[in-house]
Design a protein around this motif. Sequence first.
Motif, mmCIF file in Angstrom:
data_model
loop_
_atom_site.group_PDB
_atom_site.id
_atom_site.type_symbol
_atom_site.label_atom_id
_atom_site.label_comp_id
_atom_site.label_asym_id
_atom_site.label_seq_id
_atom_site.Cartn_x
_atom_site.Cartn_y
_atom_site.Cartn_z
ATOM 1 N N ILE A 2 15.637 -7.356 -41.401
ATOM 2 C CA ILE A 2 14.595 -7.885 -40.528
ATOM 3 C C ILE A 2 14.488 -7.072 -39.235
ATOM 4 C CG2 ILE A 2 16.197 -9.529 -39.456
ATOM 5 C CD1 ILE A 2 12.416 -10.087 -40.203
ATOM 6 N N THR A 3 15.483 -6.273 -38.926
ATOM 7 C CA THR A 3 15.476 -5.510 -37.679
ATOM 8 C C THR A 3 14.741 -4.178 -37.803
ATOM 9 O OG1 THR A 3 17.658 -4.742 -38.361
ATOM 10 C CG2 THR A 3 17.578 -6.469 -36.688
ATOM 11 N N THR A 4 14.884 -3.515 -38.926
ATOM 12 C CA THR A 4 14.330 -2.170 -39.079
ATOM 13 C C THR A 4 13.156 -2.105 -40.037
ATOM 14 O OG1 THR A 4 16.048 -1.702 -40.730
ATOM 15 C CG2 THR A 4 16.480 -1.005 -38.469
ATOM 16 N N THR A 5 12.810 -3.215 -40.670
ATOM 17 C CA THR A 5 11.641 -3.264 -41.546
ATOM 18 C C THR A 5 10.519 -4.008 -40.831
ATOM 19 O OG1 THR A 5 13.132 -3.388 -43.451
ATOM 20 C CG2 THR A 5 10.811 -3.849 -43.839
ATOM 21 N N MET A 56 17.448 -12.833 -44.716
ATOM 22 C CA MET A 56 17.238 -11.937 -43.595
ATOM 23 C C MET A 56 18.578 -11.552 -42.984
ATOM 24 S SD MET A 56 14.012 -11.639 -43.483
ATOM 25 C CE MET A 56 12.560 -12.494 -44.055
ATOM 26 N N GLY A 57 18.694 -10.281 -42.604
ATOM 27 C CA GLY A 57 19.916 -9.837 -41.960
ATOM 28 C C GLY A 57 19.670 -8.623 -41.094
ATOM 29 N N ARG A 58 20.616 -8.357 -40.202
ATOM 30 C CA ARG A 58 20.482 -7.206 -39.304
ATOM 31 C C ARG A 58 21.006 -5.922 -39.933
ATOM 32 N NH1 ARG A 58 23.446 -7.426 -34.481
ATOM 33 N NH2 ARG A 58 24.882 -8.941 -35.380
ATOM 34 N N GLY A 59 21.822 -6.035 -40.976
ATOM 35 C CA GLY A 59 22.439 -4.849 -41.557
ATOM 36 C C GLY A 59 23.680 -4.456 -40.788
ATOM 37 N N ASP A 78 0.351 -20.090 -53.596
ATOM 38 C CA ASP A 78 0.062 -21.509 -53.363
ATOM 39 C C ASP A 78 0.103 -21.877 -51.881
ATOM 40 O OD1 ASP A 78 -0.110 -22.051 -56.171
ATOM 41 O OD2 ASP A 78 2.079 -22.102 -56.256
ATOM 42 N N GLY A 79 -0.018 -20.881 -51.016
ATOM 43 C CA GLY A 79 0.021 -21.134 -49.587
ATOM 44 C C GLY A 79 1.398 -21.518 -49.065
ATOM 45 N N VAL A 80 2.438 -21.241 -49.846
ATOM 46 C CA VAL A 80 3.804 -21.640 -49.490
ATOM 47 C C VAL A 80 4.672 -20.401 -49.360
ATOM 48 C CG1 VAL A 80 5.849 -22.905 -50.227
ATOM 49 C CG2 VAL A 80 3.588 -23.877 -50.606
ATOM 50 N N ALA A 81 5.175 -20.158 -48.162
ATOM 51 C CA ALA A 81 6.029 -18.995 -47.925
ATOM 52 C C ALA A 81 7.336 -19.109 -48.699
ATOM 53 C CB ALA A 81 6.328 -18.877 -46.430
ATOM 54 N N PRO A 82 7.943 -17.987 -49.047
ATOM 55 C CA PRO A 82 9.261 -18.049 -49.695
ATOM 56 C C PRO A 82 10.281 -18.730 -48.783
ATOM 57 C CG PRO A 82 8.344 -15.818 -49.790
ATOM 58 C CD PRO A 82 7.474 -16.600 -48.864
ATOM 59 N N PHE A 83 11.234 -19.405 -49.405
ATOM 60 C CA PHE A 83 12.342 -19.954 -48.635
ATOM 61 C C PHE A 83 13.194 -18.810 -48.117
ATOM 62 C CE2 PHE A 83 16.661 -21.732 -48.222
ATOM 63 C CZ PHE A 83 16.391 -22.732 -47.294
ATOM 64 N N VAL A 84 13.684 -18.959 -46.904
ATOM 65 C CA VAL A 84 14.426 -17.892 -46.243
ATOM 66 C C VAL A 84 15.846 -18.349 -45.918
ATOM 67 C CG1 VAL A 84 14.618 -16.597 -44.071
ATOM 68 C CG2 VAL A 84 12.441 -16.660 -45.296
ATOM 69 N N TRP A 85 16.782 -17.472 -46.210
ATOM 70 C CA TRP A 85 18.160 -17.595 -45.742
ATOM 71 C C TRP A 85 18.357 -16.597 -44.603
ATOM 72 C CZ3 TRP A 85 21.573 -20.797 -48.598
ATOM 73 C CH2 TRP A 85 21.100 -21.212 -49.853
ATOM 74 N N HIS A 86 19.260 -16.901 -43.702
ATOM 75 C CA HIS A 86 19.670 -15.947 -42.676
ATOM 76 C C HIS A 86 21.134 -15.624 -42.936
ATOM 77 C CE1 HIS A 86 16.017 -16.570 -40.152
ATOM 78 N NE2 HIS A 86 16.043 -17.723 -40.800
ATOM 79 N N GLY A 87 21.410 -14.343 -43.166
ATOM 80 C CA GLY A 87 22.760 -13.930 -43.482
ATOM 81 C C GLY A 87 23.462 -13.340 -42.284
ATOM 82 N N SER A 88 24.649 -13.816 -42.007
ATOM 83 C CA SER A 88 25.447 -13.267 -40.913
ATOM 84 C C SER A 88 26.907 -13.575 -41.168
ATOM 85 C CB SER A 88 25.020 -13.850 -39.566
ATOM 86 O OG SER A 88 25.822 -13.312 -38.522
#
Length: 386
Positions: free
Chosen positions: A83-86, A110-113, A170-180
């Motif tokens: 999510i930081t560099t893309t 999502m992650g910073r790498g 369907d107007g529904v965003a993908p579910f998101v995880w945040h990895g850290s």
Amino acid sequence: MQFGLFSVGDVTMDPTTGRTPSEGERIHAMTQIALKAEEVGLDVFATGEHHNPPFVPSAPTTHLAYIAAKTEHLKLSTATTLITTTDPVRIAEDYAFLQHLSGGRVDLMMGRGNTGPVYPWFGKDIRQGIPLAIENYHLLRRLWREQNVTWKGQFRTPLQGFTATPAPLDGVAPFVWHGSIRSTEIAEQAAFYGDGFFHNNIFWNIEHTAQMVGLYRQRFEHYGHGAASQAIVGLGGQAFMADTEAEAKRVFRPYFDNAPVYGHGPSMEDFTRQTPLTVGTPEMVIERTLSFADHVGDYQRQLFLMDHAGLPLEMALEQVEILGREVVPVLRREFEARPEGVPSEPPTHASLVAEGPDSPHRKVVTSPVAIAEQEAAAQREEVATR
């Protein structure tokens, strides 16, 4: 509960033969492992995103789309999406497109790498990693939930009336995880939006993992998404299995000792004591994995790393077979025993669609507490300007 695999996609020499696969062979191997995951009844395959040797998965959506075309039920995810560099615009469009191709069988982490040089390669400053993650993700949420986005921030050029295409399925965003594994700010971000939190604890002791997950759960409840026990949690793990513990250690030791991520460091025995890595029988993996919930509470997704450190494809496929046939069925039964109201799996596309157009998931900011605070701040500002 969901069980699956994640791959870091390392191209590593097999220390027992001295042979290093080509990049094409490694990509093919990752694909075969994903297909084996579906065959043996696993739920999820997740690919990392890397832009540096010795790793090959630089284009996750391309690879996941190919896997989607060859599978019917497997959920497709990432571990992680940078999510930081893309560019958030690129993420919004790529993963919405993948949603359509896969019939909604996609979520992402999502992650910073963890590779410092990646930041300047993509024109970013690693010292701004946390602010980048926060700003980029908020923009991504808007791109997935608003038809016309006008936006100005610190880290990219402004947008004026921009529409991301295609819109989410369907107007529904993908579910998101945040990895850290260490950043409390990322646990806070996951809690703020009511998203999932994935602690890839493969290098950490369980006490550290419990502390990070506990923080996320506490803040999830603080923001009004539900009880702390209802927060959506995922964990990483590693295993190598054989009929006996001695045989598993004998076969895996040369791979462990030469692995690019931890080889030539702690002994395998020390590492298995200090981290979730289990080298032994399927029964040992079951017992170790079941113990995670004693520390972090009931959770919803468990992913295993099983194809790294130069393991030949045939050996990795055998490990996935053992995992799917002997280990996961037992884990499913045991992990289903949880208190009423505590979800047994994370949200899926189908469950999010079923929530309807008023679902909190369809809002940019989902926290009742945060919304109330924003409204109060707006009222104070209005009063001050009169």
